[in-house]
Design a protein around this motif. Sequence first.
Motif, PDB file in Angstrom:
ATOM      1  N   PRO A 223      50.960 -82.075 -11.758  1.00 21.61           N
ATOM      2  CA  PRO A 223      50.213 -82.930 -12.188  1.00 21.61           C
ATOM      3  C   PRO A 223      49.874 -83.080 -13.691  1.00 21.61           C
ATOM      4  CG  PRO A 223      48.831 -81.406 -11.224  1.00 21.61           C
ATOM      5  CD  PRO A 223      50.298 -80.852 -10.925  1.00 21.61           C
ATOM      6  N   ARG A 224      49.316 -84.375 -14.098  1.00 17.01           N
ATOM      7  CA  ARG A 224      48.931 -84.415 -15.740  1.00 17.01           C
ATOM      8  C   ARG A 224      47.766 -83.057 -15.942  1.00 17.01           C
ATOM      9  NH1 ARG A 224      46.496 -89.689 -17.306  1.00 17.01           N
ATOM     10  NH2 ARG A 224      44.948 -89.193 -15.465  1.00 17.01           N
TER      11      ARG A 224
ATOM     12  N   GLN B  62      50.973 -73.795 -10.415  1.00 13.53           N
ATOM     13  CA  GLN B  62      50.050 -73.904  -9.341  1.00 13.53           C
ATOM     14  C   GLN B  62      49.610 -72.403  -8.870  1.00 13.53           C
ATOM     15  OE1 GLN B  62      51.416 -76.519  -6.455  1.00 13.53           O
ATOM     16  NE2 GLN B  62      51.132 -78.452  -7.635  1.00 13.53           N
TER      17      GLN B  62
ATOM     18  N   VAL C 210      45.593 -82.810 -17.962  1.00  8.20           N
ATOM     19  CA  VAL C 210      44.078 -83.189 -18.016  1.00  8.20           C
ATOM     20  C   VAL C 210      43.485 -83.263 -16.948  1.00  8.20           C
ATOM     21  CG1 VAL C 210      44.513 -85.565 -18.184  1.00  8.20           C
ATOM     22  CG2 VAL C 210      42.736 -84.535 -19.477  1.00  8.20           C
ATOM     23  N   ASP C 211      44.174 -83.573 -15.654  1.00  5.85           N
ATOM     24  CA  ASP C 211      43.318 -83.737 -14.373  1.00  5.85           C
ATOM     25  C   ASP C 211      42.777 -82.370 -14.109  1.00  5.85           C
ATOM     26  OD1 ASP C 211      43.999 -86.241 -14.637  1.00  5.85           O
ATOM     27  OD2 ASP C 211      45.755 -86.093 -13.339  1.00  5.85           O
ATOM     28  N   GLY C 212      43.528 -81.204 -14.547  1.00  9.85           N
ATOM     29  CA  GLY C 212      43.097 -80.069 -14.004  1.00  9.85           C
ATOM     30  C   GLY C 212      41.669 -79.541 -14.926  1.00  9.85           C
ATOM     31  N   GLY C 213      41.338 -80.293 -15.667  1.00  9.08           N
ATOM     32  CA  GLY C 213      40.004 -79.878 -16.332  1.00  9.08           C
ATOM     33  C   GLY C 213      40.282 -78.719 -17.456  1.00  9.08           C
TER      34      GLY C 213
ATOM     35  N   PRO D 152      56.562 -86.990 -12.966  1.00  4.40           N
ATOM     36  CA  PRO D 152      55.764 -86.621 -11.636  1.00  4.40           C
ATOM     37  C   PRO D 152      56.658 -86.417 -10.657  1.00  4.40           C
ATOM     38  CG  PRO D 152      55.246 -88.964 -12.764  1.00  4.40           C
ATOM     39  CD  PRO D 152      56.515 -88.368 -13.418  1.00  4.40           C
TER      40      PRO D 152
END
Length: 399
Positions: free
Chosen positions: A257-258, A310, A260-263, A252
């Motif tokens: 970010p993880r 990003q 999976v958190d980006g969909g 981290p």
Amino acid sequence: MRRRTTSQPRIALALAGGGPLGAIYEIGALCALEESLDGLALHRLDHYVGVSAGGFIAAGLANGMTARELCAAFIDPQGGGDVFDPAWLMVPAYGEFLRRGLMVPGLAASALWRATLGRKSILSSLERLGPSLPTGLFSSEEIDRRLADLFSRPGRTNDFRRLRTRLTLVATHLDTGEAAPFGRPGWDHVPISKAVQASAALPGLFAPVRIGDHHFVDGALKKTLHATVALDEGVDLMLCINPLVPFNATDPARGIPRIVDGGLPAVLSQTFRSMIHSRMALGMKHYERAYPDTNIVLIEPDQHDAQLYQANTFSYRQRRELAEHAYQQTRALLLARAPALAPRLARHGVDLREDVLREPRQLVARRPHATRVGRAMASLQQSMDDLARLLPPPARQAL
């Protein structure tokens, strides 16, 4: 360019694909290499191999354009030189839409007959409509036209056979799935600009490129680098640049970010990157075993690089920032690897200038404070960036 004598080292460069973001990274990395390697002119090598987005860069270098000139053309047009417009890549495939649209009435009638009188299932009947779907959202014809103009200017050529060095641009033959090495004997009659277009025709996004009676798509479908094209001819030093790596989000503190958190878009992007990179890693191991007399140097991004993770691949506003980032990251990479890398390069008469790498430098000049018009343009660009984020995953991430 004068051809190398037999006593001089044979040096080649292989550039992988990666869409607009990949091309930006490669230009930044090449600029770092160009200024830090004495005894090596990147626009005067023995062989260039380009795949997909890497084909743009390889074709420019083979035509004698330096890395800095490529930066002026693709990254920082205000710095002068030839201008690359990202709009070339976003022209709808109107001809493809029309051709496929004309097929709809006949196919719809056939599907209706199968569903009623033929007593077939609805799903089976709808399959008859498949040929009416466009093979790509965008046309890449503008790439061919613009690059043909660029390479037809004095001192350049759009003909593989008139180059003073070797250039191979790899596409995939759609009907066979085999690699199409444009520039090699039997494939060198195709204009360089058309070969770049074919090599970069990502399926689903761009319509397949027709050359003669055959159709071609992105060369990365077969291999990531295709470096064997040059290695098979005998190379002393092989430089490889790969801009696509899977990101490591396990730390981290590094800012990623993880996944999976980006969909779904982030998951699909990571999947695509992992598949491409694992295939390339296997290829690199094969190169080391099959070509033990060749020094192979691979340059690629840090898997913990949050800024690249990003990045918006279609943001023209970000191109300067990302090229600068790639430039600085490559300088840091070269300096960190200098103890092991310098002796390997020295065998081929190339001096890695650590003093240059330690100097504070930048790739593109900072722009002055924005005027009212400039602020308005920046606001418009931000709106375009927001719109780009709404594109489907294949268009935004996999290109």
